[in-house]
Design an enzyme around this catalytic site. Structure first.
Site, short mmCIF file in Angstrom:
data_model
loop_
_atom_site.label_atom_id
_atom_site.label_comp_id
_atom_site.label_asym_id
_atom_site.label_seq_id
_atom_site.Cartn_x
_atom_site.Cartn_y
_atom_site.Cartn_z
N ASP A 1 0.84 -1.20 0.00
CA ASP A 1 0.00 0.00 0.00
C ASP A 1 0.88 1.25 0.00
O ASP A 1 2.04 1.21 -0.41
CB ASP A 1 -0.93 -0.04 1.21
CG ASP A 1 -2.30 0.56 0.91
OD1 ASP A 1 -2.37 1.78 0.72
OD2 ASP A 1 -3.29 -0.19 0.86
N HIS B 1 -4.00 5.78 3.72
CA HIS B 1 -4.70 4.67 3.07
C HIS B 1 -4.25 3.32 3.65
O HIS B 1 -5.08 2.49 4.04
CB HIS B 1 -4.43 4.73 1.57
CG HIS B 1 -5.26 3.79 0.75
ND1 HIS B 1 -4.90 2.48 0.52
CD2 HIS B 1 -6.43 3.97 0.09
CE1 HIS B 1 -5.81 1.90 -0.25
NE2 HIS B 1 -6.75 2.79 -0.53
N SER C 1 -11.03 -0.63 -1.75
CA SER C 1 -9.81 -0.68 -0.94
C SER C 1 -10.11 -1.11 0.48
O SER C 1 -9.25 -1.64 1.18
CB SER C 1 -9.13 0.69 -0.90
OG SER C 1 -8.45 0.95 -2.09
#
Length: 548
Positions: free
Chosen positions: A75, A298, A468
Site C-alpha cells: 500500500d 490509506h 480498498s
C-alpha cells in the site's frame, strides 16, 4: 488503488447550479449512518450486513486457540506507531534495526518492519507519481506523435493502433480531471462564501432554517446563498457540519489538483528519487526501509480493518485477533508501477507472509509479465492474494483493472486470488457501493466497503469508502480462518470464503454507474457477501471430517 474521494454527493448535486457542472454519482438511499464498526457485525443481531466476525468470536471461536498469521499490506505505507496497531506490526527478528547491515541476507538493509519500494537510498520518498496511462502516452508520443498514419510501417501497425487508443484515452481523462478540479474548486469556494455571507447578513453564528425563511432581500447574491444553504439544510439537516463539508471538499480539490499537476503531467517523473535501473524489471534491493512514507493514511486504514487491537478499548476492533501486518510500500499518489508491485509480492512471500492485501489498481499494465511471474511465485508458495476490484463503476469482465488474476496471453487464472467488490450495510437497492467495479466472471465476492471506520495516522480514525476497504475485510476473514485452522491451505480458504458467502434471494441492486436494477447475484462469481461465521463453520466441518 487509492481510496475514493469522499464527498457529500447530495450537496454536490443540489449545488450544481453554482458552477453549471453536473456531478456524477448517485446518493445512497439509506440516509441513516450505520454503527461505527458495522463491518464486523451481523445482520440477525445488529441489522447490518457486516461480516459477522463478532458473532463468530462469541460462538464458534470461543475458547479456541489460534496461531499467528502474517498479512502483508502492499500500500501507501502504514503508521506503525498507531495506538491501535501496537503489537500488530510484523517485526523481522533476524534484522538489527538501523545498523546499516543486511543481517538476514535477504537483499534489503534494515528491513525491520517491511520495505519501501518507492524510496531512495538517501531517505527521500516518492509522493506523487503519474498515471500509467501518462507514462505510456509519453513513451509512444515520442515515436508516433508526429507521424502520418499512411507512413506507419507494417510491422509497427499494431503498436500504432495502440498509440491511437492511448492518445484518445489520455486526452479524454485529462480533460475530465481538469473539469472535476474546476468544479470542486468552485463548489468549495462558493459554499464557504455563501455560508459566511449569510452568517454576516443575519448577524448569527449558527444559521437555522427559520432564519433562511425569514430572509426578504432583493439582492440576487443573498437569495442565491439562501437557496443553496437552505437546500443543504433541508437535505442534510440543520446540524450540518460545514467544517466537515469543507474538509471533504478540500479533499476533493486536493485529489483533482494532484491529478492535473502530477498524474497527467507529461513532464513529471519522480523515478530519479528511487535511483534504480527502471528498465530492469527483475532488479532487487532498491528502495529504503521507511514503511510510513509521506502519507500512510490509506495503508493505515487498511491495516486497521484487518488487525486493529481487539482488546485495548481504543478506536476499533479489527477482524483478526492474532495477526501481524507486514508493511510493504509500493503505492504512491498516482499509479503504482509494475516493477514495484512484482517486487513487493516477492518480498512479502519470501519473508513469510501468508496473505497479501492489494488495495490498488490501474487500467494499464505494460510490464504485466513481471507481475504475473510474481503472482505465480506466490501461488507456488501457497500465499493467498486479495485484490480490490476498483472504484470505477465498471464491469471488469470487459474493462480491466490491473493487476489481474488472469495471466497474460493465457486463459489460465491464479488459483490463490480473491477479487473483491464493495457493499454497503443495508439490503436495499443501494446495497452495492455506487463506485464499485463488478464482474460475473471476474469479481469473486463482495465485502463491506462503504463508510468503513478505521485507523488513520497519528492515532486518528476516519471513515473511508472503496473496494480498498472491502479487500482488507476479506483478508481479515481469511486471516481468521488461517489462524484458527492452520491446516487449511490458501486454496481451501479461498474456496471456503466463496462457497460460504451470504446469498440474497431476489435482491435487486442499482448497477454501479447505471440507473438500472440488476440481481446482486449477477455481479460476482459467488453471487454473495463474505460471511466469517459461516466460513468458520465450514472450516470446522472440513477439519473434523479429516480427523474422523
Amino acid at each position: 488503488m487509492k481510496r475514493r474521494v469522499r464527498g457529500f454527493l447530495l450537496i454536490i448535486m443540489l449545488a450544481g447550479s453554482i458552477t453549471g457542472v453536473q456531478a456524477q454519482g448517485t446518493v445512497q438511499e439509506n440516509s441513516q449512518l450505520p454503527p461505527k464498526e458495522w463491518f464486523i457485525l451481523d445482520p440477525a443481531t445488529d441489522n447490518v450486513q457486516g461480516v459477522s466476525a463478532e458473532k463468530a468470536y462469541n460462538t464458534i471461536l470461543k475458547g479456541k486457540k489460534s496461531k499467528t498469521v502474517t498479512v502483508a499490506v502492499i500500500d501507501s505505507g502504514v503508521d506503525i506507531d498507531h495506538e491501535d496497531l501496537q503489537g500488530k506490526i510484523w517485526v523481522n527478528e533476524k534484522e538489527i534495526a538501523d545498523n546499516g547491515i543486511d543481517d538476514d541476507k535477504n537483499g534489503y538493509i534494515d528491513d525491520k518492519y517491511g520495505w519501501n519500494f518507492i524510496g531512495g537510498k538517501d531517505g527521500r520518498n516518492v509522493k506523487q507519481d503519474t498515471h500509467e496511462l501518462t507514462r505510456i502516452y509519453v513513451k509512444l508520443k515520442e515515436k508516433y506523435g508526429d507521424i502520418e498514419p499512411k507512413k506507419v510501417r507494417k510491422k509497427d501497425r499494431e503498436e500504432y493502433d495502440y498509440w491511437v487508443k492511448v492518445k484518445e484515452d489520455f486526452e479524454k481523462t485529462y480533460d475530465e480531471a481538469h473539469q472535476q478540479y474546476n468544479f470542486y474548486s468552485n463548489l468549495r469556494d462558493n459554499i464557504v462564501r455563501f455560508h459566511v455571507l449569510l452568517k454576516a447578513y443575519l448577524g448569527v453564528e449558527q444559521i437555522s432554517l427559520d432564519d433562511l425563511r425569514g430572509i426578504n432581500s432583493q439582492d440576487s447574491i443573498v437569495l442565491t446563498a439562501r437557496n443553496i444553504i437552505g437546500m443543504i439544510y433541508q437535505n442534510v439537516g440543520e446540524d450540518a457540519d460545514f467544517d466537515k463539508i469543507t474538509e471533504d471538499l478540500d479533499g476533493a480539490v486536493e485529489h483533482f489538483s494532484n491529478q492535473v499537476n502530477f498524474a497527467f503531467n507529461t513532464e513529471f517523473n519522480p523515478r530519479d528519487i528511487v535511483g534504480d535501473n527502471y528498465e530492469d524489471l527483475y532488479e532487487k534491493g532498491y528502495g529504503n526501509n521507511d514503511v510510513k512514507g509521506h502519507d500512510p493514511s490509506h495503508g493505515t486504514h487498511v491495516a486497521g480493518i484487518i488487525a486493529a487491537n481487539r482488546n485495548n478499548e481504543l478506536g476499533i476492533k479489527g477482524i483478526a485477533d492474532n495477526v501481524k501486518i507486514m508493511v510493504v510500500r509500493a503505492v504512491p499518489d498516482g499509479d503504482e508501477r509494475d516493477k514495484d508491485v512484482a517486487n513487493a509480492i516477492i518480498y512479502a512471500v519470501d519473508n513469510g507472509a501468508q496473505i497479501i492485501n492489494m488495495s490498488f489498481g490501474k487500467s494499464y499494465s505494460p510490464q504485466k509479465e513481471a507481475v504475473d511471474k510474481a503472482v505465480k511465485y506466490a501461488e507456488s508458495k501457497g500465499v493467498l492474494l486479495v485484490h480490490a476490484a476498483g472504484n470505477s463503476s465498471k464491469d471488469i469482465d470487459k474493462g480491466l483493472n490491473f493487476p489481474t488474476k488472469t495471466y497474460d496471453n493465457s486463459k489460465a487464472k491464479a488459483s490463490n486470488w480473491l477479487e473483491v467488490g464493495a457493499s454497503a450495510w443495508g439490503t436495499g437497492s443501494d446495497f452495492v457501493g455506487e463506485f464499485s467495479n463488478y464482474g460475473k466472471e471476474t469479481v469473486d465476492i463482495f465485502a463491506p466497503g462503504v463508510d468503513i471506520y478505521s485507523t488513520t495516522p497519528d492515532n486518528n480514525y476516519k471513515s473511508f469508502d472503496g473496494t480498498s476497504m472491502a479487500a482488507p475485510n476479506t483478508a481479515g476473514v481469511a486471516a481468521l480462518l488461517m489462524s484458527y485452522y492452520p491446516q487449511l491451505t490458501a486454496f481451501q480458504i479461498k474456496d471456503i470464503i466463496t462457497k460460504s458467502s451470504r446469498k440474497f434471494d431476489n435482491l435487486k441492486v442499482t448497477k454501479p454507474g447505471k440507473e438500472e436494477l440488476v440481481d446482486f447475484k449477477d455481479l460476482s462469481i459467488s453471487g454473495g457477501l463474505i460471511n466469517a461465521y459461516e466460513a468458520l463453520k465450514m472450516a470446522e466441518s472440513m477439519v473434523m471430517d479429516k480427523q474422523n
